[in-house]
Scaffold this motif. Structure first.
Motif, short mmCIF file in Angstrom:
data_model
loop_
_atom_site.label_atom_id
_atom_site.label_comp_id
_atom_site.label_asym_id
_atom_site.label_seq_id
_atom_site.Cartn_x
_atom_site.Cartn_y
_atom_site.Cartn_z
N ALA A 27 36.98 70.97 -15.52
CA ALA A 27 36.40 71.01 -14.18
C ALA A 27 36.55 69.71 -13.40
O ALA A 27 36.59 69.73 -12.18
CB ALA A 27 34.92 71.39 -14.27
N THR A 28 36.65 68.59 -14.10
CA THR A 28 36.83 67.32 -13.41
C THR A 28 38.27 66.84 -13.62
O THR A 28 38.95 67.28 -14.55
CB THR A 28 35.87 66.23 -13.93
OG1 THR A 28 36.24 65.88 -15.26
CG2 THR A 28 34.42 66.69 -13.86
N VAL A 29 38.70 65.93 -12.78
CA VAL A 29 40.05 65.38 -12.91
C VAL A 29 40.23 64.77 -14.30
O VAL A 29 41.22 65.01 -14.98
CB VAL A 29 40.33 64.33 -11.81
CG1 VAL A 29 41.59 63.54 -12.10
CG2 VAL A 29 40.42 65.01 -10.45
N ARG A 30 39.27 63.96 -14.73
CA ARG A 30 39.37 63.27 -16.03
C ARG A 30 39.44 64.28 -17.17
O ARG A 30 40.27 64.15 -18.07
CB ARG A 30 38.17 62.32 -16.20
CG ARG A 30 38.25 61.48 -17.47
CD ARG A 30 39.13 60.21 -17.32
NE ARG A 30 40.55 60.42 -17.17
CZ ARG A 30 41.48 60.20 -18.12
NH1 ARG A 30 41.13 59.75 -19.29
NH2 ARG A 30 42.73 60.39 -17.89
N GLU A 31 38.56 65.30 -17.15
CA GLU A 31 38.58 66.33 -18.21
C GLU A 31 39.92 67.05 -18.25
O GLU A 31 40.48 67.29 -19.32
CB GLU A 31 37.45 67.35 -17.99
CG GLU A 31 36.07 66.83 -18.24
CD GLU A 31 34.97 67.80 -17.84
OE1 GLU A 31 33.84 67.61 -18.33
OE2 GLU A 31 35.22 68.73 -17.04
N ALA A 32 40.44 67.38 -17.09
CA ALA A 32 41.72 68.09 -17.02
C ALA A 32 42.86 67.21 -17.53
O ALA A 32 43.72 67.67 -18.29
CB ALA A 32 42.00 68.55 -15.58
N ALA A 33 42.88 65.95 -17.14
CA ALA A 33 43.94 65.04 -17.58
C ALA A 33 43.91 64.85 -19.09
O ALA A 33 44.97 64.84 -19.74
CB ALA A 33 43.80 63.69 -16.87
N ILE A 34 42.73 64.74 -19.66
CA ILE A 34 42.61 64.60 -21.12
C ILE A 34 43.12 65.87 -21.80
O ILE A 34 43.90 65.81 -22.75
CB ILE A 34 41.16 64.28 -21.53
CG1 ILE A 34 40.80 62.85 -21.10
CG2 ILE A 34 40.95 64.46 -23.03
CD1 ILE A 34 39.33 62.52 -21.20
#
Length: 154
Positions: A27-34
């Motif tokens: 849901a967040t940019v950081r979560e998606a990138a990880i």
């Protein structure tokens, strides 16, 4: 429901094979990138704003922030984000899964120049645990964007 609607939209363009679902939140940019193993910038985040009482989406690189001065120059109004609890009503997807696919017809989509430096980008696909792997030209085609804009800080 939103995931299925977004996926159907991509299916019509023969891009549904690019959809990725996760067992964790993206849901967040950081979560998606990880989850994807990519940089924050390669996440194509969808930002929902109200302009002249109508919703618009600005799709930007995940590592960028809106530049209020540039936004005002482009849209002739101050940047006013759609309130979190109203995102689904305005756009057709819940916050955390907003993407330019399978959205309400009246929502106008803009692509920010910050995306142009990437070959591949990953927008969400209507849910908090999905993404779509697209080239920039595929994103242009699938998003039904109106035009490229420069509204982010560089």
């Amino acid at each position: 429901m939103s995931f299925e609607k977004a996926k159907r939209h991509l299916e019509l363009l023969q891009l549904d094979d690019r959809v990725i679902e996760f067992n964790i939140s993206t849901a967040t940019v950081r979560e998606a990138a990880i989850a994807l193993g990519c940089s924050d910038g390669e996440i194509a985040k969808s930002l929902a704003f109200i302009v002249n009482d109508k919703a618009i989406l600005v799709i930007a690189a995940g590592n960028q922030k809106i530049d209020n001065s540039k936004f005002k120059t482009e849209f002739n109004t101050k940047a006013k984000m759609v309130p979190f609890e109203e995102v689904e009503d305005y756009i057709g997807h819940k916050a955390g899964g907003v993407c330019p696919f399978g959205i309400k017809e009246e929502v106008v989509v803009y692509l920010d120049d910050s995306l142009k430096k990437y070959q591949i980008v990953y927008p969400a696909c209507g849910s908090h645990n999905s993404a779509v792997k697209l080239t920039i030209s595929e994103l242009e085609k699938a998003s039904n964007y109106v035009k490229w804009v420069d509204v982010c800080k560089n």
